[in-house]
Enzyme design. Structure first.
Site, PDB file in Angstrom:
ATOM      1  N   LYS A  69      -3.295  15.602  11.034  1.00 49.80           N
ATOM      2  CA  LYS A  69      -3.821  15.235   9.722  1.00 49.80           C
ATOM      3  C   LYS A  69      -3.419  13.805   9.358  1.00 49.80           C
ATOM      4  O   LYS A  69      -2.578  13.190  10.025  1.00 49.80           O
ATOM      5  CB  LYS A  69      -3.319  16.213   8.663  1.00 49.80           C
ATOM      6  CG  LYS A  69      -1.805  16.243   8.493  1.00 49.80           C
ATOM      7  CD  LYS A  69      -1.376  17.282   7.487  1.00 49.80           C
ATOM      8  CE  LYS A  69       0.152  17.292   7.347  1.00 49.80           C
ATOM      9  NZ  LYS A  69       0.600  18.237   6.311  1.00 49.80           N
ATOM     10  N   TYR A 100       6.513 -15.365  -4.528  1.00 53.90           N
ATOM     11  CA  TYR A 100       6.324 -14.919  -5.905  1.00 53.90           C
ATOM     12  C   TYR A 100       7.666 -14.605  -6.568  1.00 53.90           C
ATOM     13  O   TYR A 100       8.527 -13.936  -5.980  1.00 53.90           O
ATOM     14  CB  TYR A 100       5.461 -13.660  -5.939  1.00 53.90           C
ATOM     15  CG  TYR A 100       4.006 -13.870  -5.597  1.00 53.90           C
ATOM     16  CD1 TYR A 100       3.197 -14.683  -6.384  1.00 53.90           C
ATOM     17  CD2 TYR A 100       3.443 -13.245  -4.495  1.00 53.90           C
ATOM     18  CE1 TYR A 100       1.857 -14.866  -6.085  1.00 53.90           C
ATOM     19  CE2 TYR A 100       2.094 -13.418  -4.171  1.00 53.90           C
ATOM     20  CZ  TYR A 100       1.315 -14.238  -4.974  1.00 53.90           C
ATOM     21  OH  TYR A 100      -0.015 -14.428  -4.669  1.00 53.90           O
TER      22      TYR A 100
END
Length: 383
Positions: A54, A273
């Site tokens: 999955k 940043y």
């Protein structure tokens, strides 16, 4: 070696890098097969293995991993949703597929058409399955899930007989298994033992109701590795197939990118940043083409490392969406075009998904599943 997996988004190939994408996940499918073999070695010869693929094969590639497991003789494949199962059938995978999560009722006709088996954790899920199977003229396989302590999904144990009585009068519903889910097999032995004991009591109750030959399954990877009593008739390993959960398993995936710029910064210069990193010395800074948009956790800002030229190079400043800065000062051989390893080996150094998870306060499952679709998967070791 192949760059194709129909469940992953293709990205442009960078010019000047030998025809390979700058950022890629290299997946060793032969290691998947070897891990399956090592897990099987812990089991009785008659115990079946459902390999869980999955979430895009835990980030490794749904179709590619499923095909390799099928070639290696896995007994079944586990997916979360019908869409994953449909992708596998569309790719020619014929191995039995078990849909593990609820929410498939609207796709009951597809479940029957593709010969899928499904986990039933609430009796209300039976009616749409039964109707679709009756219309198609063939039964659908179901696995009853009983809650033994996970507390998320499953029938309460006292209601098992009610469910079995319902199935006695439902010729289009074929009981293919009875299962439960371990809550903390990788953390707490005592409670896992309680779950195993509770689950074991289901076998005589099944026999008394006329379902004595139905296979029982409980164990995930941790159950396979640490709790032989949890093996029962079938197991459902996931993470172990990809190389985590036991020391003898091989990590299958290497996540790597390339240095795209090198700059020289003066002591005292700030990076990125928020200016969260200030150079404490003259710094040779590299910019690599990977960021949180690719699955590099932003929580590694100013704390993680990448491997470049065989050295651990610290991440400096904040991880950006597409780019990340690293300190190359102590890796003099690093240059534009050098490979930077996020997960994997380089020289004598190694970074695992477990290490990344520990640095970011999560688990290896999330680290692997978070590798984004724009990261090309490059496959080797297939058949």
């Amino acid at each position: 070696m192949s760059l194709s997996d129909p469940t992953l988004t293709a990205i442009p190939v960078d010019a000047g890098q030998g025809g390979l994408p700058a950022t890629r996940a290299v997946v060793d499918l032969a290691a998947v097969a070897r891990n399956l073999g090592r897990l099987r070695a812990r089991l009785a010869p008659t115990t079946r293995v459902v390999g869980v693929v999955k979430a895009g094969g835990y980030g490794h590639g749904l179709v590619a991993v499923a095909r390799r497991l099928e070639a290696a003789g896995v007994d079944g494949l586990g997916v979360a949703v019908v869409e994953e199962a449909a992708a596998l059938r569309g790719a020619g995978v014929t191995t039995p597929i078990l849909v593990l999560s609820p929410g498939y009722e609207a796709a009951a006709a597809v479940v029957v058409e593709l010969a899928l088996e499904v986990v039933v954790s609430d009796l209300a899920e039976l009616a749409p399955l039964e109707a679709a199977a009756r219309r198609a003229g063939r039964p659908v396989g179901i696995h009853l899930k009983v809650d033994t302590g996970m507390g998320r999904l499953g029938l309460d144990a006292p209601h098992l007989e009610t469910a079995l009585a319902r199935l006695h009068h439902a010729p289009y519903l074929r009981l293919a298994g009875v299962m439960s889910h371990l809550a903390c097999a990788d953390e707490e032995g005592a409670f896992t033992g309680e779950q195993i004991d509770a689950f074991a009591t289901l076998r005589p109750r099944l026999a008394a109701a006329g379902f004595g030959a139905i296979p029982l399954h409980l164990a995930n990877t941790a159950g396979v590795v640490h709790f032989p009593a949890a093996h029962f008739d079938m197991v459902r390993p996931g993470l172990g197939l990809y190389g985590y959960g036991a020391v003898d398993l091989e990590p299958v995936l290497t996540l790597e990118t390339r240095v795209v710029r090198v700059r020289h910064l003066a002591a005292g210069a700030t990076v990125g940043y928020g200016r969260t990193f200030r150079c404490g010395r003259p710094t040779r800074m590299g910019v690599v083409r990977i960021g949180y948009g690719d699955g590099l956790p932003r929580a590694l800002s100013n704390r993680g490392c990448l491997l470049v030229a065989g050295r651990r190079c610290p991440i400096i400043g904040r991880v950006n969406m597409d780019l990340t800065c690293i300190d190359l000062t102590d890796a003099p051989a690093a240059a534009v075009g050098s490979v930077a390893v996020v997960i994997g080996r380089q020289g004598g150094e190694r970074i695992t998904a477990d290490e990344v998870a520990a640095q970011t306060g999560t688990i290896a499952y999330e680290v692997l599943c978070s590798i984004g679709p724009r990261v090309a998967r490059v496959y080797g070791g297939g058949e």
